[in-house]
Scaffold this motif. Structure first.
Motif, PDB file in Angstrom:
ATOM      1  N   LYS A 192       0.851  -1.185   0.000  1.00  0.00           N
ATOM      2  CA  LYS A 192       0.000   0.000   0.000  1.00  0.00           C
ATOM      3  C   LYS A 192       0.892   1.242   0.000  1.00  0.00           C
ATOM      4  CE  LYS A 192      -3.466  -2.400   2.822  1.00  0.00           C
ATOM      5  NZ  LYS A 192      -2.667  -3.611   3.088  1.00  0.00           N
ATOM      6  N   GLY A 193       0.341   2.346  -0.514  1.00  0.00           N
ATOM      7  CA  GLY A 193       1.066   3.611  -0.463  1.00  0.00           C
ATOM      8  C   GLY A 193       2.004   3.867  -1.624  1.00  0.00           C
ATOM      9  N   ILE A 194       1.826   3.139  -2.719  1.00  0.00           N
ATOM     10  CA  ILE A 194       2.641   3.398  -3.901  1.00  0.00           C
ATOM     11  C   ILE A 194       1.783   3.153  -5.146  1.00  0.00           C
ATOM     12  CG2 ILE A 194       3.595   1.043  -4.022  1.00  0.00           C
ATOM     13  CD1 ILE A 194       5.535   4.284  -4.795  1.00  0.00           C
ATOM     14  N   GLY A 195       1.866   4.081  -6.090  1.00  0.00           N
ATOM     15  CA  GLY A 195       1.125   3.975  -7.344  1.00  0.00           C
ATOM     16  C   GLY A 195       1.939   4.603  -8.446  1.00  0.00           C
ATOM     17  N   ALA A 196       1.302   4.831  -9.583  1.00  0.00           N
ATOM     18  CA  ALA A 196       2.043   5.401 -10.696  1.00  0.00           C
ATOM     19  C   ALA A 196       1.115   6.062 -11.699  1.00  0.00           C
ATOM     20  CB  ALA A 196       2.868   4.327 -11.413  1.00  0.00           C
ATOM     21  N   VAL A 197       1.653   7.104 -12.328  1.00  0.00           N
ATOM     22  CA  VAL A 197       1.104   7.676 -13.552  1.00  0.00           C
ATOM     23  C   VAL A 197       1.979   7.154 -14.687  1.00  0.00           C
ATOM     24  CG1 VAL A 197       0.809   9.806 -14.885  1.00  0.00           C
ATOM     25  CG2 VAL A 197       0.215   9.759 -12.444  1.00  0.00           C
ATOM     26  N   VAL A 198       1.350   6.649 -15.741  1.00  0.00           N
ATOM     27  CA  VAL A 198       2.107   6.145 -16.889  1.00  0.00           C
ATOM     28  C   VAL A 198       1.664   6.916 -18.127  1.00  0.00           C
ATOM     29  CG1 VAL A 198       2.833   4.124 -18.190  1.00  0.00           C
ATOM     30  CG2 VAL A 198       2.107   3.867 -15.806  1.00  0.00           C
ATOM     31  N   LEU A 199       2.602   7.640 -18.729  1.00  0.00           N
ATOM     32  CA  LEU A 199       2.317   8.446 -19.915  1.00  0.00           C
ATOM     33  C   LEU A 199       2.582   7.628 -21.176  1.00  0.00           C
ATOM     34  CD1 LEU A 199       4.130  11.713 -18.766  1.00  0.00           C
ATOM     35  CD2 LEU A 199       1.719  11.092 -18.431  1.00  0.00           C
ATOM     36  N   ALA A 200       1.763   7.850 -22.201  1.00  0.00           N
ATOM     37  CA  ALA A 200       1.940   7.109 -23.454  1.00  0.00           C
ATOM     38  C   ALA A 200       3.241   7.477 -24.147  1.00  0.00           C
ATOM     39  CB  ALA A 200       0.751   7.356 -24.380  1.00  0.00           C
ATOM     40  N   SER A 201       3.684   8.721 -23.981  1.00  0.00           N
ATOM     41  CA  SER A 201       4.945   9.161 -24.569  1.00  0.00           C
ATOM     42  C   SER A 201       5.452  10.354 -23.777  1.00  0.00           C
ATOM     43  CB  SER A 201       4.764   9.547 -26.039  1.00  0.00           C
ATOM     44  OG  SER A 201       4.160  10.826 -26.141  1.00  0.00           O
ATOM     45  N   ASP A 202       6.703  10.741 -24.047  1.00  0.00           N
ATOM     46  CA  ASP A 202       7.234  11.900 -23.329  1.00  0.00           C
ATOM     47  C   ASP A 202       6.729  13.214 -23.915  1.00  0.00           C
ATOM     48  OD1 ASP A 202       8.692  11.809 -25.637  1.00  0.00           O
ATOM     49  OD2 ASP A 202      10.624  11.449 -24.659  1.00  0.00           O
ATOM     50  N   ARG A 203       5.852  13.132 -24.915  1.00  0.00           N
ATOM     51  CA  ARG A 203       5.208  14.343 -25.431  1.00  0.00           C
ATOM     52  C   ARG A 203       3.946  14.687 -24.640  1.00  0.00           C
ATOM     53  NH1 ARG A 203       6.576  16.966 -29.517  1.00  0.00           N
ATOM     54  NH2 ARG A 203       4.448  17.631 -30.024  1.00  0.00           N
ATOM     55  N   ILE A 204       3.454  13.733 -23.847  1.00  0.00           N
ATOM     56  CA  ILE A 204       2.347  14.024 -22.927  1.00  0.00           C
ATOM     57  C   ILE A 204       2.951  14.615 -21.664  1.00  0.00           C
ATOM     58  CG2 ILE A 204       0.439  13.055 -21.597  1.00  0.00           C
ATOM     59  CD1 ILE A 204      -0.093  12.927 -24.525  1.00  0.00           C
ATOM     60  N   GLU A 205       2.437  15.741 -21.223  1.00  0.00           N
ATOM     61  CA  GLU A 205       2.993  16.394 -20.037  1.00  0.00           C
ATOM     62  C   GLU A 205       1.877  16.975 -19.171  1.00  0.00           C
ATOM     63  OE1 GLU A 205       5.550  19.337 -21.737  1.00  0.00           O
ATOM     64  OE2 GLU A 205       3.906  20.700 -22.230  1.00  0.00           O
ATOM     65  N   ILE A 206       2.206  17.159 -17.899  1.00  0.00           N
ATOM     66  CA  ILE A 206       1.303  17.801 -16.937  1.00  0.00           C
ATOM     67  C   ILE A 206       2.110  18.928 -16.308  1.00  0.00           C
ATOM     68  CG2 ILE A 206      -0.180  17.489 -14.913  1.00  0.00           C
ATOM     69  CD1 ILE A 206       0.123  14.384 -15.565  1.00  0.00           C
ATOM     70  N   THR A 207       1.773  20.157 -16.614  1.00  0.00           N
ATOM     71  CA  THR A 207       2.611  21.273 -16.183  1.00  0.00           C
ATOM     72  C   THR A 207       2.296  21.758 -14.773  1.00  0.00           C
ATOM     73  OG1 THR A 207       1.113  22.849 -17.260  1.00  0.00           O
ATOM     74  CG2 THR A 207       2.981  22.046 -18.544  1.00  0.00           C
ATOM     75  N   ASP A 208       1.076  21.489 -14.285  1.00  0.00           N
ATOM     76  CA  ASP A 208       0.695  21.914 -12.935  1.00  0.00           C
ATOM     77  C   ASP A 208       0.817  20.720 -12.003  1.00  0.00           C
ATOM     78  OD1 ASP A 208      -0.273  23.168 -10.711  1.00  0.00           O
ATOM     79  OD2 ASP A 208      -2.357  23.231 -11.382  1.00  0.00           O
ATOM     80  N   ARG A 209       1.923  20.667 -11.245  1.00  0.00           N
ATOM     81  CA  ARG A 209       2.207  19.509 -10.402  1.00  0.00           C
ATOM     82  C   ARG A 209       1.604  19.694  -9.005  1.00  0.00           C
ATOM     83  NH1 ARG A 209       7.086  19.279 -13.612  1.00  0.00           N
ATOM     84  NH2 ARG A 209       6.376  18.268 -15.527  1.00  0.00           N
ATOM     85  N   LEU A 210       1.294  18.587  -8.358  1.00  0.00           N
ATOM     86  CA  LEU A 210       0.688  18.649  -7.029  1.00  0.00           C
ATOM     87  C   LEU A 210       1.715  18.873  -5.928  1.00  0.00           C
ATOM     88  CD1 LEU A 210      -1.895  15.694  -7.141  1.00  0.00           C
ATOM     89  CD2 LEU A 210      -2.412  18.138  -7.057  1.00  0.00           C
ATOM     90  N   ILE A 211       2.824  18.150  -5.998  1.00  0.00           N
ATOM     91  CA  ILE A 211       3.838  18.191  -4.938  1.00  0.00           C
ATOM     92  C   ILE A 211       5.114  18.762  -5.538  1.00  0.00           C
ATOM     93  CG2 ILE A 211       5.140  16.843  -3.251  1.00  0.00           C
ATOM     94  CD1 ILE A 211       2.865  14.849  -3.229  1.00  0.00           C
ATOM     95  N   ARG A 212       5.439  19.969  -5.107  1.00  0.00           N
ATOM     96  CA  ARG A 212       6.566  20.706  -5.687  1.00  0.00           C
ATOM     97  C   ARG A 212       7.750  20.721  -4.725  1.00  0.00           C
ATOM     98  NH1 ARG A 212       1.822  23.603  -6.311  1.00  0.00           N
ATOM     99  NH2 ARG A 212       1.077  23.810  -8.469  1.00  0.00           N
ATOM    100  N   GLY A 213       8.921  20.834  -5.280  1.00  0.00           N
ATOM    101  CA  GLY A 213      10.122  20.876  -4.450  1.00  0.00           C
ATOM    102  C   GLY A 213      11.316  20.487  -5.271  1.00  0.00           C
ATOM    103  N   GLY A 214      11.870  19.309  -4.982  1.00  0.00           N
ATOM    104  CA  GLY A 214      13.025  18.830  -5.731  1.00  0.00           C
ATOM    105  C   GLY A 214      12.614  18.333  -7.104  1.00  0.00           C
TER     106      GLY A 214
END
Length: 390
Positions: A210-232
């Motif tokens: 428990k406590g681990i998951g993933a986002v899997v993008l079809a290619s590196d051309r798919i992007e999400i510019t507004d991230r939830l957890i920012r920092g490093g």
């Protein structure tokens, strides 16, 4: 009195951790390096992570570099469902279309304004209304659309026609997200073949931690510019914070085992599920089995015994040594009516009695026999009593 023998039949809630996963996690817990460090210890931790990334990617036919680890399926869905999801150089979506039977982390976890969100209706079996979706996508015109649908429903096990949905979305130029938390490791998933832009996954549904998951993008051309957890800059900047290396490794091991045994295990579990359904029909001929006529996960049976309430039946099964779910338990552990069954048009009196059996890697014929024994007692004490009163 509760029996000392137990049969766990609630895999769609969470699957027992596989011993191979626990063993590898115990080993990795002792590694001292931070995966972002350049010294030998850090590189060793990083190597463990990248092996796991390859294994998770292989489960869904993706490239390892496009796997982004999160704290679970809920965070993954929250990250993806943003107007900032787009193809590089293109605009993000203006409208979000969500299947009416989606998981609460999709229905309530998206980051779109309320007036830009619509629910896609489903038929009596919980399958998306494709003509409605086609017409709505055409109406959207040049306004790009993000469509979010489950690959498989967590309550009923219903499989959505992802390839057909993807074709409609592609015609409009939009984006398709599939919540594959329940489907991964139970059916074959190939992102390229399906035409999905982004998948979300969770390890604990397939024998991982428990406590681990993933986002899997079809290619590196798919992007999400507004991230939830920012920092490093961890996880390509998508998810800041020191990585949970042991959990990531556990996810990878679970994914590898699931992929290696997928066809054989699906056939074994489907046979057990069919036995469960046959026993329910034998004991309660008037039973309602939801979505029995459409494609479902091989491990899931959602049913209702006439005149019974889920809370009462769950307690009776539990006392008989069988762990089930109502399919609609909220975080407090209470039972509420299912929005999934509501969307399917199930009568409230029937929906209030809905139960879910979900099988998995430890399930045996003995578990099915114990379920049948307990179901017979439940039917004789609850259903028949209710029938006699009527």
């Amino acid at each position: 009195m509760a029996t000392s023998r137990r049969s766990y039949l609630d895999y769609n809630a969470t699957a027992p951790m596989r011993p191979e996963v626990a063993g590898e996690m115990a080993r990795v817990f002792m590694l001292s390096g931070n995966a972002s460090s350049v010294h030998a210890e850090g590189r060793a931790a990083r190597a463990e992570m990248e092996t796991a990334r390859e294994r998770v990617a292989a489960l869904v036919g993706a490239l390892p570099k496009n796997v982004i680890f999160t704290s679970g399926g809920t965070e993954a869905n929250n990250l993806v469902l943003s107007p900032s999801l787009r193809r590089a150089g293109k605009l993000g979506a203006r409208l979000l279309l969500i299947g009416a039977t989606e998981h609460p982390s999709v229905l309530g976890g998206h980051r779109f304004a309320a007036e830009t969100v619509e629910r896609i209706p489903v038929d009596v079996n919980g399958v998306l209304d494709l003509p409605w979706l086609k017409a709505r996508l055409e109406d959207a015109g040049d306004s790009l659309v993000l469509v979010s649908v489950q690959a498989a429903n967590n309550e009923t096990g219903v499989l959505q026609p992802l390839a057909a949905i993807a074709a409609l979305v592609r015609e409009q130029g939009g984006y398709l997200h599939a919540d594959a938390v329940q489907a991964a490791g139970k059916i074959t998933l190939d992102m390229a073949a399906l035409g999905v832009d982004v998948l979300t996954l969770s390890a604990h549904k397939l024998g991982g931690p428990k406590g681990i998951g993933a986002v899997v993008l079809a290619s590196d051309r798919i992007e999400i510019t507004d991230r939830l957890i920012r920092g490093g800059g961890q996880e390509r900047g998508y998810r800041a914070g020191t990585e949970n290396v042991a959990a990531i490794v556990g996810f990878g091991v679970a994914a590898e085992i699931a992929r290696a045994n997928l066809s054989e295990e699906a056939a074994r579990i489907r046979a057990l599920r069919d036995e469960v359904e046959a026993e329910i029909r034998r004991l309660v001929p008037e039973v309602t089995i939801f979505a029995a006529s459409v494609d479902r996960l091989p491990n899931t049976v959602s049913f209702a015994i006439p005149g019974t309430r889920a809370e009462t039946a769950l307690i009776a099964f539990d006392m008989g040594g069988v762990a089930l779910s109502s399919g609609s338990a909220c975080s407090s552990g209470k039972v509420k009516r299912s929005h999934v069954l509501d969307a399917m048009g199930v009568e409230p009196a029937v929906a209030e009695g809905a139960l879910r059996v979900s099988l998995g890697w430890m399930t045996t014929k003995e578990d099915v026999a114990r379920f049948a024994e307990t179901c017979e007692r439940v039917a004789s004490t609850l259903y028949k009593r209710k029938a006699n009163v009527a």
